[in-house]
Enzyme design. Structure first.
Site, PDB file in Angstrom:
ATOM      1  N   ARG A  48      38.579  23.230  13.702  1.00 42.11           N
ATOM      2  CA  ARG A  48      38.637  24.917  13.652  1.00 42.11           C
ATOM      3  C   ARG A  48      38.600  25.574  14.851  1.00 42.11           C
ATOM      4  O   ARG A  48      38.473  26.796  14.922  1.00 42.11           O
ATOM      5  CB  ARG A  48      37.823  25.385  12.641  1.00 42.11           C
ATOM      6  CG  ARG A  48      37.670  24.695  11.200  1.00 42.11           C
ATOM      7  CD  ARG A  48      37.362  25.531  10.059  1.00 42.11           C
ATOM      8  NE  ARG A  48      37.490  24.918   8.753  1.00 42.11           N
ATOM      9  CZ  ARG A  48      36.563  24.132   8.206  1.00 42.11           C
ATOM     10  NH1 ARG A  48      35.275  23.810   8.908  1.00 42.11           N
ATOM     11  NH2 ARG A  48      36.714  23.569   7.195  1.00 42.11           N
ATOM     12  N   LYS A 106      49.360  32.155  23.328  1.00 40.56           N
ATOM     13  CA  LYS A 106      50.115  31.594  22.244  1.00 40.56           C
ATOM     14  C   LYS A 106      50.364  30.003  22.312  1.00 40.56           C
ATOM     15  O   LYS A 106      50.467  29.570  23.447  1.00 40.56           O
ATOM     16  CB  LYS A 106      51.828  32.136  22.453  1.00 40.56           C
ATOM     17  CG  LYS A 106      51.939  33.614  22.036  1.00 40.56           C
ATOM     18  CD  LYS A 106      53.239  33.650  21.866  1.00 40.56           C
ATOM     19  CE  LYS A 106      53.650  35.091  21.381  1.00 40.56           C
ATOM     20  NZ  LYS A 106      55.154  35.640  21.718  1.00 40.56           N
ATOM     21  N   GLU A 134      61.990  33.134  33.110  1.00 41.76           N
ATOM     22  CA  GLU A 134      60.886  34.001  32.426  1.00 41.76           C
ATOM     23  C   GLU A 134      60.443  35.005  33.626  1.00 41.76           C
ATOM     24  O   GLU A 134      60.182  36.109  33.163  1.00 41.76           O
ATOM     25  CB  GLU A 134      59.687  33.006  32.101  1.00 41.76           C
ATOM     26  CG  GLU A 134      59.973  32.193  30.687  1.00 41.76           C
ATOM     27  CD  GLU A 134      59.830  32.912  29.476  1.00 41.76           C
ATOM     28  OE1 GLU A 134      59.739  34.170  29.408  1.00 41.76           O
ATOM     29  OE2 GLU A 134      60.340  32.280  28.332  1.00 41.76           O
ATOM     30  N   LYS A 182      52.103  40.536  32.552  1.00 45.09           N
ATOM     31  CA  LYS A 182      51.664  39.964  31.317  1.00 45.09           C
ATOM     32  C   LYS A 182      50.423  40.218  30.764  1.00 45.09           C
ATOM     33  O   LYS A 182      49.994  40.593  29.610  1.00 45.09           O
ATOM     34  CB  LYS A 182      52.046  38.430  31.324  1.00 45.09           C
ATOM     35  CG  LYS A 182      51.908  37.781  29.980  1.00 45.09           C
ATOM     36  CD  LYS A 182      52.597  36.503  29.787  1.00 45.09           C
ATOM     37  CE  LYS A 182      52.288  36.120  28.249  1.00 45.09           C
ATOM     38  NZ  LYS A 182      52.838  34.696  27.875  1.00 45.09           N
ATOM     39  N   GLU A 202      50.655  40.166  18.959  1.00 45.11           N
ATOM     40  CA  GLU A 202      51.881  40.455  18.970  1.00 45.11           C
ATOM     41  C   GLU A 202      52.414  41.292  17.886  1.00 45.11           C
ATOM     42  O   GLU A 202      53.286  41.198  17.062  1.00 45.11           O
ATOM     43  CB  GLU A 202      52.906  39.340  19.128  1.00 45.11           C
ATOM     44  CG  GLU A 202      54.223  39.551  19.457  1.00 45.11           C
ATOM     45  CD  GLU A 202      55.110  38.265  19.773  1.00 45.11           C
ATOM     46  OE1 GLU A 202      54.956  37.665  20.625  1.00 45.11           O
ATOM     47  OE2 GLU A 202      56.039  37.884  18.572  1.00 45.11           O
ATOM     48  N   ARG A 205      53.579  43.667  22.665  1.00 47.90           N
ATOM     49  CA  ARG A 205      53.740  42.275  23.225  1.00 47.90           C
ATOM     50  C   ARG A 205      55.509  41.625  22.811  1.00 47.90           C
ATOM     51  O   ARG A 205      55.747  40.762  23.268  1.00 47.90           O
ATOM     52  CB  ARG A 205      52.716  41.157  22.799  1.00 47.90           C
ATOM     53  CG  ARG A 205      52.942  39.972  23.434  1.00 47.90           C
ATOM     54  CD  ARG A 205      51.586  38.998  23.221  1.00 47.90           C
ATOM     55  NE  ARG A 205      51.771  37.703  23.762  1.00 47.90           N
ATOM     56  CZ  ARG A 205      50.785  36.845  23.850  1.00 47.90           C
ATOM     57  NH1 ARG A 205      49.663  37.112  23.424  1.00 47.90           N
ATOM     58  NH2 ARG A 205      51.139  35.715  24.192  1.00 47.90           N
ATOM     59  N   ASN A 237      59.366  39.165  24.268  1.00 49.94           N
ATOM     60  CA  ASN A 237      60.626  38.049  23.699  1.00 49.94           C
ATOM     61  C   ASN A 237      62.113  38.533  24.048  1.00 49.94           C
ATOM     62  O   ASN A 237      62.918  38.167  23.667  1.00 49.94           O
ATOM     63  CB  ASN A 237      60.368  38.366  22.305  1.00 49.94           C
ATOM     64  CG  ASN A 237      59.175  37.889  21.702  1.00 49.94           C
ATOM     65  OD1 ASN A 237      58.764  36.723  22.192  1.00 49.94           O
ATOM     66  ND2 ASN A 237      58.598  38.305  20.454  1.00 49.94           N
ATOM     67  N   HIS A 287      64.993  36.159  24.103  1.00 50.15           N
ATOM     68  CA  HIS A 287      64.215  34.878  23.175  1.00 50.15           C
ATOM     69  C   HIS A 287      65.208  34.937  21.771  1.00 50.15           C
ATOM     70  O   HIS A 287      65.161  33.717  21.531  1.00 50.15           O
ATOM     71  CB  HIS A 287      62.892  35.052  23.274  1.00 50.15           C
ATOM     72  CG  HIS A 287      62.120  34.618  24.415  1.00 50.15           C
ATOM     73  ND1 HIS A 287      62.276  35.173  25.700  1.00 50.15           N
ATOM     74  CD2 HIS A 287      61.290  33.535  24.630  1.00 50.15           C
ATOM     75  CE1 HIS A 287      61.517  34.597  26.519  1.00 50.15           C
ATOM     76  NE2 HIS A 287      60.897  33.478  26.031  1.00 50.15           N
ATOM     77  N   HIS A 300      66.268  31.293  21.736  1.00 46.12           N
ATOM     78  CA  HIS A 300      65.906  30.289  20.827  1.00 46.12           C
ATOM     79  C   HIS A 300      67.137  29.795  20.000  1.00 46.12           C
ATOM     80  O   HIS A 300      66.947  28.596  19.683  1.00 46.12           O
ATOM     81  CB  HIS A 300      64.534  30.986  19.829  1.00 46.12           C
ATOM     82  CG  HIS A 300      63.316  31.114  20.643  1.00 46.12           C
ATOM     83  ND1 HIS A 300      62.332  31.502  19.883  1.00 46.12           N
ATOM     84  CD2 HIS A 300      62.967  30.791  21.739  1.00 46.12           C
ATOM     85  CE1 HIS A 300      61.484  31.391  20.763  1.00 46.12           C
ATOM     86  NE2 HIS A 300      61.871  31.015  21.705  1.00 46.12           N
ATOM     87  N   HIS A 308      64.256  25.554  27.870  1.00 41.54           N
ATOM     88  CA  HIS A 308      63.882  26.717  27.314  1.00 41.54           C
ATOM     89  C   HIS A 308      64.555  27.916  28.231  1.00 41.54           C
ATOM     90  O   HIS A 308      64.999  29.010  27.830  1.00 41.54           O
ATOM     91  CB  HIS A 308      62.350  27.032  27.077  1.00 41.54           C
ATOM     92  CG  HIS A 308      61.871  28.360  26.539  1.00 41.54           C
ATOM     93  ND1 HIS A 308      62.194  28.863  25.454  1.00 41.54           N
ATOM     94  CD2 HIS A 308      61.045  29.244  27.300  1.00 41.54           C
ATOM     95  CE1 HIS A 308      61.652  29.803  25.549  1.00 41.54           C
ATOM     96  NE2 HIS A 308      60.974  30.260  26.493  1.00 41.54           N
TER      97      HIS A 308
HETATM   98  N1  GLY Z   1      55.969  34.319  26.019  1.00 44.42           N
HETATM   99  C1  GLY Z   1      55.884  35.404  25.106  1.00 44.42           C
HETATM  100  C2  GLY Z   1      54.313  35.578  24.965  1.00 44.42           C
HETATM  101  O1  GLY Z   1      53.685  34.957  25.454  1.00 44.42           O
HETATM  102  O2  GLY Z   1      54.273  36.635  24.346  1.00 44.42           O
END
Ligand code: GLY
Length: 356
Positions: free
Chosen positions: A124, A146, A188, A224, A234, A238, A242, A245, A249, A261
């Site tokens: 956990r 993430k 990125e 960031k 997010e 946040r 994206n 993305h 994606h 990516h």
């Molecule tokens: N890669 C986007 C984020 O970490 O929110």
């Protein structure tokens, strides 16, 4: 490269430092001793990175007093799945890691996501440190907590948020990257420039990313970190990260993950910028400038996939909520906005952004 180590503190709970500089992998044991007592560290890495850096990392950890085990999984996005995650979890149990132990994710974005997810669910949740070896993981994926694996339906559809205990970004690793892998991270970084401001974006137009990568990584991470501190899970701001993305994606998915990516995000960003300009959403002409910057950094600005195929793939993305999907619209360099669309309108946006 200079010996300067740049440190950025990410003020989440828990708070952690992102250190950026040369030689950090060979000193990782002593760096971690400053934040974490002696314990069992399981180094998780992939088959590309293991021959390059695994011995260096294990040796440094052992010299600092840590007990060390390691697990190597097959490299590539197609292995970011349940099977690999299950192998990692079984390995952790076999190695008898306990709640006071730690995982070290050594590698690029796939490794950080997989090892981070394993750390988030084994017992956990145990500690994880990120040791990014690619530009992509340095500027983006190693920071912010993430973690994920891909499901058959799409990318990153299962995962947890787990902030790392530390990030050690050794800029010496960047020198061994093939040009296409470096470019992957540049995507990125350019994205961060579009979100952030003119002064950061211009560093990707004038070649500073290649001549002084540590400075650029530090600026991207600082940007960031601010976003993640304000919106860790997010819920709102946040989601701006994206940018590019949703379509990116979809391109990855349509290609069976043969398009990496960053390359997919670059094309997604260029397509989104063209769509925004065509649909009258921008405040200044930016599409040609963004495309030129991406191309200068060795990245694509379009895709062979149709608007129909991309829309079908994008509607399985986790950014969809019921009958709507939130996209990120670039208004000008340094200003992007979230736009919630009915899913029926996504096709028109993607079609407006495709060339030809
Ligand atoms: N890669 C986007 C984020 O970490 O929110």
């Amino acid at each position: 490269m200079s010996d300067t180590i740049r440190t950025i503190q990410v003020h989440t709970a828990p708070s952690y430092a992102v250190s950026i500089g040369a030689g950090l992998l060979r000193r990782c044991g002593e760096s971690l001793r400053a934040i974490m007592p002696v314990c069992h560290v399981a180094v998780i890495t992939d088959s590309n990175v293991a021959p390059l850096y695994l011995d260096t990392v294990c040796e440094s950890l052992r010299s600092a007093g840590y007990t060390v085990s390691s697990h190597v999984f097959p490299a590539g996005e197609t292995h970011k799945n349940f099977e690999t995650l299950s192998d990692i979890l079984e390995f952790l149990a076999e190695a008898q890691l306990t709640r006071t132990d730690c995982i070290a994710a050594l590698g690029g974005g796939v490794t950080g996501d997989m090892a981070g997810f394993a750390a988030g669910c084994y017992l956990r949740g145990i500690r994880c440190v990120q040791l990014p070896t690619t530009l992509l993981s340095a500027v983006d994926s190693s920071v912010g907590g993430k973690t994920a694996i891909d499901l058959k339906a799409g990318k990153n559809l299962a995962g947890v948020f787990l902030q790392p205990a530390a990030v050690l970004c050794d800029t010496d690793c960047l020198t061994s990257l093939p040009a296409a892998v470096f470019a992957d991270g540049a995507a990125e970084a350019v994205k961060t420039g579009v979100l952030s401001d003119e002064s950061l974006f211009s560093l990707f137009e004038d070649g500073t990313l290649t001549s002084a990568p540590a400075d650029v990584i530090a600026r991207c991470v600082a940007y960031k970190a601010g976003v993640v501190e304000r919106d860790e899970k997010e819920q709102n701001e946040r989601r701006l990260l994206n940018l590019g993305h949703t379509i990116g994606h979809a391109i990855e998915k349509c290609s069976g993950y043969s398009i990496p990516h960053g390359h997919a995000v670059a094309a997604g960003l260029a397509i989104m910028a063209r769509a925004a300009e065509t649909l009258g959403w921008t405040e200044e002409p930016i599409a040609a400038r963004i495309a030129a910057c991406l191309a200068k950094n060795g990245l694509p600005t379009d895709t062979e996939y149709s608007a129909e195929a991309l829309t079908a793939a994008a509607l399985k993305d986790k950014k969809r909520a019921g009958d709507s999907i939130t996209i990120v619209v670039p208004k000008k360099i340094g200003r992007c906005e979230l736009k919630k669309l009915p899913v029926t309108e996504l096709y028109g946006v993607i079609a407006a952004g495709l060339e030809g």
